[in-house]
Design a protein around this motif. Structure first.
Motif, mmCIF file in Angstrom:
data_model
loop_
_atom_site.group_PDB
_atom_site.id
_atom_site.type_symbol
_atom_site.label_atom_id
_atom_site.label_comp_id
_atom_site.label_asym_id
_atom_site.label_seq_id
_atom_site.Cartn_x
_atom_site.Cartn_y
_atom_site.Cartn_z
ATOM 1 N N LYS A 314 0.968 -1.085 0.015
ATOM 2 C CA LYS A 314 -0.216 -0.060 -0.011
ATOM 3 C C LYS A 314 0.727 1.215 -0.013
ATOM 4 O O LYS A 314 0.431 2.017 -0.688
ATOM 5 C CB LYS A 314 -1.014 0.148 1.122
ATOM 6 N N THR A 315 1.974 1.370 0.746
ATOM 7 C CA THR A 315 2.739 2.353 0.785
ATOM 8 C C THR A 315 3.445 2.421 -0.497
ATOM 9 O O THR A 315 3.625 3.599 -1.054
ATOM 10 C CB THR A 315 3.826 2.222 1.781
ATOM 11 N N VAL A 316 4.062 1.429 -0.983
ATOM 12 C CA VAL A 316 4.790 1.812 -2.374
ATOM 13 C C VAL A 316 3.861 2.137 -3.520
ATOM 14 O O VAL A 316 4.292 2.808 -4.335
ATOM 15 C CB VAL A 316 5.584 0.574 -2.735
ATOM 16 N N SER A 317 2.942 1.544 -3.510
ATOM 17 C CA SER A 317 1.944 1.897 -4.606
ATOM 18 C C SER A 317 1.422 3.488 -4.472
ATOM 19 O O SER A 317 1.297 4.029 -5.566
ATOM 20 C CB SER A 317 0.588 0.947 -4.643
ATOM 21 N N SER A 318 1.530 3.939 -3.261
ATOM 22 C CA SER A 318 1.109 5.434 -3.424
ATOM 23 C C SER A 318 2.353 6.218 -3.969
ATOM 24 O O SER A 318 2.093 7.564 -4.361
ATOM 25 C CB SER A 318 1.030 5.966 -1.653
ATOM 26 N N TRP A 319 3.635 5.475 -4.223
ATOM 27 C CA TRP A 319 4.569 6.402 -4.997
ATOM 28 C C TRP A 319 4.490 6.502 -6.340
ATOM 29 O O TRP A 319 5.221 7.065 -7.137
ATOM 30 C CB TRP A 319 5.857 5.645 -4.327
#
Length: 449
Positions: A314-319
């Motif tokens: 979830k965190t990296v997809s927001s990048w």
């Protein structure tokens, strides 16, 4: 430069007196310098080239001749992917694709012998959005260079592999366009590389011609009916060029669409041969044909469920900008974002091929942290709001590219900071307050002072 006697005897007869004289004159001239602008990154208003322009490459709107050869390594815009240093004749591949590929729908394209990446990035720049480029190089050291240049170009819809043509045949993957810039005797590089002169022999010409036929025979089952084959060499002789084109035409009943030689002295280029051929039959683009297919249940249970459980997904997809278009998956120990439209191709490639890069490399797990990747910084799909940005001057940019410590403005928050030059991202540092950790890849760092 002293040309091999057997080469001169054969090639002078092949060219004829007038062209041979033009060629000899051209061989005494300084090689032209040319670059190809990245249509997704280059901005003429804010990004000066490192030397004055000397005209456009007539067969490639993105190509520019330069008046002199600068020290490209010391231009951060090169490392940011604003442009690519490429021999002008090689840019002709974009003209061939524009003329003979159906660009009205997304295509799946294979660049079979792609290192260092000039033709791959050139072609990716003219393909319709939604297309997938698979860029392959059989030799691992050269594949690493290809991977670097693909990441600097920044387009997310690319898979890089390290395989032979026969591996692709066994994979069962099909392509609308295959580019086969096959290994050759290198006659077209004589002016730029005197080592090529010393390595030339008639025996090597015969060996290369046979290898080229073997490569084409191995890869031809991967070209769909009605598909486009682009065959090229950097050599002049008919054995590796016209005779091999005739072999392809006769063996697979191909239609010959275009055939061109580039010869120093006659054109502002080094030597290159390129031919475009159409496979008989008709068929829909394979991207649209495969998009509606249901994924294999086994693949869905295995790789799909595995990727959905990627730690920190979830965190990296927001990048990523437009993150809804990507699946987060693992490639080795790296977290990657792969296009949902070609997830099935990615899964097949993981199973059948040696994939070394795919989509956007997002980061690497380090303890509880995911360290953002250089590939993410250079990608067109980077979410520029995900990280604070420090746009630096030339000296600081070069220090960063040498992997030296860089000083950030005191106002910068702690944590990961995106370093950019003239608005183009170069990579990440981790701001610790009293110092920064430079995260530029060790193997990419420049050593020039």
């Amino acid at each position: 430069m002293t040309l091999p006697e057997e080469f001169s005897t054969y090639t002078s007869k092949l060219f004829g007196e007038k062209l041979w004289t033009t060629f000899l004159r051209g061989m005494q001239e300084q090689p032209p310098v040319s670059v190809r602008l990245n249509p997704f990154k280059y901005d003429a208003a804010t990004m000066p080239l490192p030397s004055d322009e000397d005209g456009m490459v007539e067969w490639c709107p993105e190509g520019r001749y330069l008046q002199a050869r600068p020290q490209f390594t010391l231009d951060p815009l090169l490392h940011a992917g604003a442009y690519y240093v490429q021999e002008a004749a090689s840019m002709y591949v974009t003209e061939v694709v524009r003329r003979f590929a159906d660009l009205s729908a997304p295509l799946r394209v294979l660049d079979l012998c792609a290192a260092p990446g000039g033709k791959s990035t050139a072609v990716r720049g003219v393909l319709p959005e939604g297309s997938l480029l698979m860029s392959n190089e059989p030799m691992r050291p050269r594949a690493n260079i290809l991977m670097e240049n693909v990441q600097k170009f920044g387009h997310p819809d690319v898979i890089v592999t390290n395989n032979y043509a026969i591996d692709y045949q066994r994979s069962g993957l099909k392509f609308d366009v295959i580019i086969a810039d096959v290994p050759c005797s290198g006659e077209g590089m004589f002016r730029k590389d005197e080592g090529a002169v010393g390595e030339w022999s008639t025996a090597n010409v015969r060996k290369c011609a046979a290898l080229q036929r073997e490569i084409i025979t191995d890869i031809m089952p991967c070209l769909r009916d009605g598909g486009l084959l682009i065959y090229s060499t950097c050599t002049f002789n008919a054995h590796e060029d016209e005779e091999n084109v005739d072999f392809i035409v006769d063996t697979w009943e191909m239609d010959k669409l275009d055939m061109r030689h580039f010869i120093p002295g006659e054109t502002r280029t080094e030597g290159l041969f390129m031919a475009a051929l159409r496979k008989p039959g008709s068929g829909n683009p394979v991207m649209s044909a495969s998009a509606g297919k249901k994924k294999d249940k086994k693949a869905k249970k295995g790789k799909q469920s595995k990727s959905s459980a990627v730690q920190g997904a979830k965190t990296v997809s927001s990048w990523l900008a437009a993150d809804e278009n990507f699946d987060v998956a693992m490639l080795g120990g790296r977290v990657v974002g792969v296009g949902k439209a070609w997830r099935n191709v990615f899964d097949t490639s993981l199973d059948k091929l040696r994939v070394i890069h795919a989509g956007v490399e997002l980061g690497e797990q380090k303890g509880k942290d995911i360290v953002p990747s250089e590939s993410l910084a250079l990608s067109m799909s980077l979410n520029h709001d995900a990280f604070p940005v420090a746009d630096v001057d030339l000296d600081t940019a070069l220090s960063y590219l040498r992997r030296e410590p860089v000083t950030l403005p005191g106002s910068m928050p702690l944590g990961y900071v995106l370093v950019s030059y003239k608005g183009l991202p170069l990579g990440f540092v981790k701001n610790l307050g009293n110092r920064t950790n430079n995260l530029f890849p060790q193997e990419w760092r420049i050593r020039n002072k």
